[in-house]
Design a protein around this motif. Structure first.
Motif, mmCIF file in Angstrom:
data_model
loop_
_atom_site.group_PDB
_atom_site.id
_atom_site.type_symbol
_atom_site.label_atom_id
_atom_site.label_comp_id
_atom_site.label_asym_id
_atom_site.label_seq_id
_atom_site.Cartn_x
_atom_site.Cartn_y
_atom_site.Cartn_z
ATOM 1 N N TYR A 53 -56.051 12.947 -31.585
ATOM 2 C CA TYR A 53 -54.772 12.850 -30.909
ATOM 3 C C TYR A 53 -54.340 14.204 -30.358
ATOM 4 O O TYR A 53 -54.601 15.242 -30.952
ATOM 5 N N VAL A 54 -53.651 14.179 -29.244
ATOM 6 C CA VAL A 54 -52.891 15.324 -28.764
ATOM 7 C C VAL A 54 -51.431 14.914 -28.777
ATOM 8 O O VAL A 54 -51.050 13.945 -28.111
ATOM 9 N N ALA A 55 -50.625 15.607 -29.544
ATOM 10 C CA ALA A 55 -49.211 15.256 -29.638
ATOM 11 C C ALA A 55 -48.427 15.971 -28.540
ATOM 12 O O ALA A 55 -48.524 17.181 -28.375
ATOM 13 N N LEU A 56 -47.659 15.201 -27.785
ATOM 14 C CA LEU A 56 -46.798 15.745 -26.738
ATOM 15 C C LEU A 56 -45.426 15.089 -26.898
ATOM 16 O O LEU A 56 -45.162 14.041 -26.335
ATOM 17 N N GLY A 57 -44.588 15.693 -27.698
ATOM 18 C CA GLY A 57 -43.290 15.083 -27.984
ATOM 19 C C GLY A 57 -43.490 13.818 -28.792
ATOM 20 O O GLY A 57 -44.135 13.823 -29.832
ATOM 21 N N SER A 58 -42.932 12.723 -28.300
ATOM 22 C CA SER A 58 -43.044 11.453 -29.018
ATOM 23 C C SER A 58 -44.275 10.661 -28.603
ATOM 24 O O SER A 58 -44.520 9.581 -29.111
ATOM 25 N N THR A 59 -45.050 11.211 -27.663
ATOM 26 C CA THR A 59 -46.171 10.464 -27.100
ATOM 27 C C THR A 59 -47.484 11.158 -27.426
ATOM 28 O O THR A 59 -47.542 12.369 -27.576
ATOM 29 N N PHE A 60 -48.549 10.374 -27.541
ATOM 30 C CA PHE A 60 -49.861 10.907 -27.848
ATOM 31 C C PHE A 60 -50.849 10.500 -26.769
ATOM 32 O O PHE A 60 -50.742 9.444 -26.170
ATOM 33 N N TYR A 61 -51.825 11.382 -26.580
ATOM 34 C CA TYR A 61 -52.991 10.997 -25.817
ATOM 35 C C TYR A 61 -54.071 10.670 -26.830
ATOM 36 O O TYR A 61 -54.361 11.478 -27.715
ATOM 37 N N LEU A 62 -54.655 9.526 -26.732
ATOM 38 C CA LEU A 62 -55.663 9.091 -27.682
ATOM 39 C C LEU A 62 -57.043 9.205 -27.064
ATOM 40 O O LEU A 62 -57.297 8.641 -26.004
ATOM 41 N N ILE A 63 -57.901 9.938 -27.741
ATOM 42 C CA ILE A 63 -59.262 10.108 -27.250
ATOM 43 C C ILE A 63 -60.197 9.405 -28.220
ATOM 44 O O ILE A 63 -60.352 9.829 -29.364
ATOM 45 N N LEU A 104 -52.748 10.157 -15.616
ATOM 46 C CA LEU A 104 -53.319 10.405 -16.927
ATOM 47 C C LEU A 104 -54.550 11.302 -16.834
ATOM 48 O O LEU A 104 -54.780 12.170 -17.686
ATOM 49 N N ALA A 105 -55.341 11.118 -15.797
ATOM 50 C CA ALA A 105 -56.523 11.968 -15.606
ATOM 51 C C ALA A 105 -56.116 13.422 -15.406
ATOM 52 O O ALA A 105 -56.784 14.340 -15.908
ATOM 53 N N MET A 106 -55.016 13.662 -14.690
ATOM 54 C CA MET A 106 -54.525 15.017 -14.500
ATOM 55 C C MET A 106 -54.069 15.615 -15.833
ATOM 56 O O MET A 106 -54.287 16.796 -16.108
ATOM 57 N N LYS A 107 -53.443 14.798 -16.675
ATOM 58 C CA LYS A 107 -53.029 15.270 -17.989
ATOM 59 C C LYS A 107 -54.252 15.632 -18.841
ATOM 60 O O LYS A 107 -54.231 16.594 -19.611
ATOM 61 N N ALA A 108 -55.317 14.861 -18.701
ATOM 62 C CA ALA A 108 -56.531 15.143 -19.454
ATOM 63 C C ALA A 108 -57.085 16.522 -19.106
ATOM 64 O O ALA A 108 -57.531 17.265 -19.975
ATOM 65 N N VAL A 109 -57.041 16.859 -17.820
ATOM 66 C CA VAL A 109 -57.494 18.180 -17.388
ATOM 67 C C VAL A 109 -56.552 19.253 -17.927
ATOM 68 O O VAL A 109 -56.986 20.302 -18.421
ATOM 69 N N GLN A 110 -55.256 18.980 -17.867
ATOM 70 C CA GLN A 110 -54.251 19.958 -18.289
ATOM 71 C C GLN A 110 -54.371 20.301 -19.767
ATOM 72 O O GLN A 110 -54.213 21.470 -20.154
ATOM 73 N N TYR A 111 -54.663 19.312 -20.602
ATOM 74 C CA TYR A 111 -54.661 19.521 -22.049
ATOM 75 C C TYR A 111 -56.052 19.519 -22.665
ATOM 76 O O TYR A 111 -56.181 19.456 -23.884
ATOM 77 N N ARG A 112 -57.079 19.638 -21.856
ATOM 78 C CA ARG A 112 -58.439 19.636 -22.372
ATOM 79 C C ARG A 112 -58.652 20.735 -23.412
ATOM 80 O O ARG A 112 -59.320 20.535 -24.428
ATOM 81 N N ASP A 113 -58.069 21.924 -23.218
ATOM 82 C CA ASP A 113 -58.264 23.031 -24.151
ATOM 83 C C ASP A 113 -57.675 22.745 -25.523
ATOM 84 O O ASP A 113 -58.074 23.349 -26.512
ATOM 85 N N ARG A 114 -56.721 21.827 -25.604
ATOM 86 C CA ARG A 114 -56.110 21.505 -26.887
ATOM 87 C C ARG A 114 -56.985 20.590 -27.736
ATOM 88 O O ARG A 114 -56.778 20.465 -28.930
ATOM 89 N N TRP A 115 -57.940 19.950 -27.127
ATOM 90 C CA TRP A 115 -58.679 18.899 -27.836
ATOM 91 C C TRP A 115 -59.445 19.423 -29.041
ATOM 92 O O TRP A 115 -59.712 18.693 -29.978
ATOM 93 N N GLN A 116 -59.802 20.696 -29.026
ATOM 94 C CA GLN A 116 -60.542 21.253 -30.150
ATOM 95 C C GLN A 116 -59.658 21.476 -31.374
ATOM 96 O O GLN A 116 -60.168 21.655 -32.486
ATOM 97 N N THR A 117 -58.358 21.486 -31.208
ATOM 98 C CA THR A 117 -57.434 21.736 -32.324
ATOM 99 C C THR A 117 -56.609 20.504 -32.666
ATOM 100 O O THR A 117 -55.644 20.597 -33.412
ATOM 101 N N MET A 118 -57.016 19.343 -32.174
ATOM 102 C CA MET A 118 -56.257 18.129 -32.421
ATOM 103 C C MET A 118 -56.512 17.602 -33.822
ATOM 104 O O MET A 118 -57.492 17.945 -34.475
ATOM 105 N N LEU A 119 -55.579 16.726 -34.262
ATOM 106 C CA LEU A 119 -55.752 16.024 -35.520
ATOM 107 C C LEU A 119 -56.997 15.150 -35.433
ATOM 108 O O LEU A 119 -57.134 14.320 -34.552
ATOM 109 N N ASP A 120 -57.929 15.354 -36.364
ATOM 110 C CA ASP A 120 -59.227 14.691 -36.272
ATOM 111 C C ASP A 120 -59.294 13.488 -37.204
ATOM 112 O O ASP A 120 -58.869 13.547 -38.346
ATOM 113 N N HIS A 121 -59.821 12.383 -36.707
ATOM 114 C CA HIS A 121 -60.036 11.160 -37.467
ATOM 115 C C HIS A 121 -61.484 10.734 -37.269
ATOM 116 O O HIS A 121 -62.164 11.223 -36.361
#
Length: 253
Positions: free
Chosen positions: A69-79, A47-64
């Motif tokens: 969230y970062v959507a990756l298919g049917s699964t999300f990374y929750l920050i 999961l830590a490796m995925k965090a590094v891989q998708y860090r650039d996406r975090w600025q365009t994620m759905l904000d609450h």
């Protein structure tokens, strides 16, 4: 001569799957969060490796207000935002049929935390522990299927009337309670309505918890009416994720 690009198929394997349903009624629940709460160390590194891989996406994620969230298919990374810190979690949401799945998880023991944030106090949370993910000698994941009951905030009971159990008015055999069919049961301040069945039983599930006052009767009020009977009402103090029993005995008009 054109050059052909050779595509290589990636085989995904479902590791954990299942469904989330109302623990009282059995109704499947859409939109429930199913989060990996505990996992083996190999998963944490992955999961830590995925965090590094998708860090650039975090600025365009759905904000609450409290999470992204970062959507990756049917699964999300929750920050989750905790001050200046961020805590990375891994979750998915149940589909319209109440089902969910996680793919390609490393071997080890997992725990799932299930909630329905959009429902407020209508449901409690639950957790499923000791889910073992493993592979056979060929590397095939041994799929684990779990059925999850999410505890609702609910009321259930029986609607009856008292009748003489003998055609002889002088009989001393006493009386009994008879079920009232199609009595209307409605919760104060909402459109939540149900009707009693042939046994007089009813269930009202997924109710909001009212804030109680020490100077007032319990709320909400539950109103019961049926053709040919006097309407009655009774207050009930609800607790999130618990089922309260509330019976009514109606009088004829």
């Amino acid at each position: 001569m054109p050059k052909w690009t050779q595509l290589e198929l990636t085989r995904r394997q479902v590791a954990i799957c299942g469904s989330v349903q109302n623990a009282l009624t059995g109704q499947l629940i859409q939109g429930a969060d199913v989060q990996i709460e505990q996992a083996p160390e190999t998963f944490t590194h992955w999961l830590a490796m995925k965090a590094v891989q998708y860090r650039d996406r975090w600025q365009t994620m759905l904000d609450h207000p409290d999470k992204q969230y970062v959507a990756l298919g049917s699964t999300f990374y929750l920050i989750r935002k905790l001050g200046d810190k961020e805590s990375l979690k891994f979750l998915t949401c149940t589909a319209i049929d109440g089902c969910f799945y996680f793919v390609d998880l490393p071997d080890g023991m997992y725990s799932l935390a299930i909630s329905l944030p959009s429902a407020g106090s209508r449901y409690s949370t639950t957790q499923v522990d000791n889910i073992q993910v493993s592979r056979d000698n060929s590397g095939t994941i041994q799929r684990v299927t779990v059925g999850i009951d999410l505890p609702p905030t609910a009321i259930q009971g029986t609607i009856t009337e008292q009748i003489n159990n003998s055609s002889n008015p002088k009989s001393q055999t006493g009386s009994q309670l008879a079920p009232i069919v199609l009595a209307k049961i409605q919760v104060e301040g909402s459109d939540t309505v149900t009707y009693s069945d042939r046994q007089g039983n009813y269930v009202l599930s997924g109710l909001e918890v009212w804030q109680q006052s020490s100077t007032q009767a319990p709320r909400p009020m539950v109103r019961v009416s049926a053709q040919g009977y006097q309407t009655t009402a009774q207050g009930v103090a609800l607790t999130q994720g618990q089922v309260k029993n509330l019976d009514f005995q109606l009088l004829r008009q």
